[in-house]
Structures are given as C-alpha cells and as structure tokens.
Scaffold this motif. Structure first.
Motif, PDB file in Angstrom:
ATOM      1  N   ALA A  60      47.725  83.541  68.778  1.00 28.32           N
ATOM      2  CA  ALA A  60      47.619  82.079  68.859  1.00 28.32           C
ATOM      3  C   ALA A  60      48.995  81.427  68.785  1.00 28.32           C
ATOM      4  CB  ALA A  60      46.725  81.560  67.734  1.00 28.32           C
ATOM      5  N   ILE A  61      49.852  81.904  67.913  1.00 26.67           N
ATOM      6  CA  ILE A  61      51.201  81.335  67.802  1.00 26.67           C
ATOM      7  C   ILE A  61      51.990  81.589  69.082  1.00 26.67           C
ATOM      8  CG2 ILE A  61      53.418  81.558  66.602  1.00 26.67           C
ATOM      9  CD1 ILE A  61      51.818  82.001  64.021  1.00 26.67           C
ATOM     10  N   ALA A  62      51.887  82.795  69.631  1.00 22.92           N
ATOM     11  CA  ALA A  62      52.601  83.114  70.866  1.00 22.92           C
ATOM     12  C   ALA A  62      52.126  82.226  72.017  1.00 22.92           C
ATOM     13  CB  ALA A  62      52.409  84.585  71.218  1.00 22.92           C
ATOM     14  N   LYS A  63      50.819  81.997  72.100  1.00 20.47           N
ATOM     15  CA  LYS A  63      50.289  81.139  73.158  1.00 20.47           C
ATOM     16  C   LYS A  63      50.749  79.702  72.972  1.00 20.47           C
ATOM     17  CE  LYS A  63      46.106  80.144  75.692  1.00 20.47           C
ATOM     18  NZ  LYS A  63      44.676  80.324  75.778  1.00 20.47           N
ATOM     19  N   PHE A  64      50.793  79.243  71.729  1.00 15.85           N
ATOM     20  CA  PHE A  64      51.262  77.888  71.459  1.00 15.85           C
ATOM     21  C   PHE A  64      52.735  77.737  71.832  1.00 15.85           C
ATOM     22  CE2 PHE A  64      53.226  74.751  68.642  1.00 15.85           C
ATOM     23  CZ  PHE A  64      52.517  73.640  69.031  1.00 15.85           C
ATOM     24  N   LEU A  65      53.552  78.738  71.507  1.00 17.76           N
ATOM     25  CA  LEU A  65      54.971  78.663  71.839  1.00 17.76           C
ATOM     26  C   LEU A  65      55.200  78.709  73.345  1.00 17.76           C
ATOM     27  CD1 LEU A  65      56.560  80.936  69.090  1.00 17.76           C
ATOM     28  CD2 LEU A  65      56.668  78.451  69.274  1.00 17.76           C
ATOM     29  N   GLU A  66      54.338  79.417  74.057  1.00 14.86           N
ATOM     30  CA  GLU A  66      54.518  79.546  75.494  1.00 14.86           C
ATOM     31  C   GLU A  66      54.027  78.315  76.251  1.00 14.86           C
ATOM     32  OE1 GLU A  66      52.875  82.272  79.162  1.00 14.86           O
ATOM     33  OE2 GLU A  66      52.955  83.136  77.150  1.00 14.86           O
TER      34      GLU A  66
ATOM     35  N   ALA B 144      58.004  82.320  64.109  1.00 17.21           N
ATOM     36  CA  ALA B 144      56.769  83.059  64.395  1.00 17.21           C
ATOM     37  C   ALA B 144      56.906  84.519  63.971  1.00 17.21           C
ATOM     38  CB  ALA B 144      56.442  82.962  65.880  1.00 17.21           C
ATOM     39  N   VAL B 145      58.055  85.120  64.246  1.00 14.22           N
ATOM     40  CA  VAL B 145      58.279  86.511  63.840  1.00 14.22           C
ATOM     41  C   VAL B 145      58.292  86.629  62.321  1.00 14.22           C
ATOM     42  CG1 VAL B 145      59.980  88.373  63.851  1.00 14.22           C
ATOM     43  CG2 VAL B 145      59.454  87.164  65.958  1.00 14.22           C
ATOM     44  N   ALA B 146      58.890  85.647  61.647  1.00 21.51           N
ATOM     45  CA  ALA B 146      58.919  85.665  60.184  1.00 21.51           C
ATOM     46  C   ALA B 146      57.511  85.543  59.607  1.00 21.51           C
ATOM     47  CB  ALA B 146      59.814  84.553  59.656  1.00 21.51           C
ATOM     48  N   LEU B 147      56.683  84.681  60.201  1.00 21.77           N
ATOM     49  CA  LEU B 147      55.298  84.559  59.729  1.00 21.77           C
ATOM     50  C   LEU B 147      54.532  85.864  59.920  1.00 21.77           C
ATOM     51  CD1 LEU B 147      54.214  81.006  60.896  1.00 21.77           C
ATOM     52  CD2 LEU B 147      54.349  81.847  58.559  1.00 21.77           C
ATOM     53  N   ASP B 148      54.754  86.508  61.051  1.00 20.31           N
ATOM     54  CA  ASP B 148      54.101  87.791  61.314  1.00 20.31           C
ATOM     55  C   ASP B 148      54.557  88.841  60.302  1.00 20.31           C
ATOM     56  OD1 ASP B 148      52.326  89.351  62.844  1.00 20.31           O
ATOM     57  OD2 ASP B 148      54.026  90.265  63.896  1.00 20.31           O
TER      58      ASP B 148
END
Length: 101
Positions: A85-91, A42-46
C-alpha cells in the motif's frame, strides 16, 4: 553444570539481542521522522515491522513457547500488505484507484 552454563549463555544472548533490536527500532523511528525522502521513510517503516517481528520471536524464545508463531506470521502478512500500500501510494499518489468512466 553444563546445562546451567547453557541457560546463562542463552539469557545473556537474549538480552543482548533485545537491546540490539530495540536500539535498531529507535534509530529507524528517527529515520522515519527525519528521512530525507518518502521512500526512505517507507523503507524505515518496513524495517521497523521486521524488527517488531524479531522482538516477538525473541520473546517467544525467552518464554520457551511456540504460541507466538502465529502472531509472527500474521504480523508478517500485514506488514507485506502495508508495504504494498505504501509503495502504491508513493508511485501513484492514491492507494485505491477509482476510474469513473
């Protein structure tokens, strides 16, 4: 003479920046594919999104135009929404909560 030197210096600096940001994107794509954990991906995509904004900014400098500023702002807003959205999905495992009561 001084103006010509300034233009040459700007061209060289732009191409070095293009190469550096492009190399960074290539390494981040590798991290996105082979990342050890999902948060690393996720960090790499950001970071890829931020580097794409940098490429657009460098292209705007290269073309000597300010027409791409809106594109940079729009991509930044979309990047922020995607990061949320990615952070919410990961959580939570889902992006949209559907609480059926």
């Amino acid at each position: 003479m001084l103006k010509e030197f300034g233009n040459q210096f700007l061209d060289i600096a732009l191409w070095i920046s293009f190469v550096g940001v492009t190399l960074s994107i290539v390494l981040l794509v590798y991290r996105t594919i082979k990342g050890p954990t999902n948060p690393d991906r996720a960090v790499a995509l950001d970071a890829i999104g931020v580097n794409m904004m940098a490429l657009i900014g460098l292209q705007a400098i290269n073309l000597a135009t300010d027409k791409l500023n809106d594109v940079i702002l729009l991509s930044g807003i979309l990047l922020f929404i995607g990061t949320i959205a990615i952070a919410k999905f990961l959580e939570k495992g889902v992006i949209i909560d559907r609480d059926h009561r």
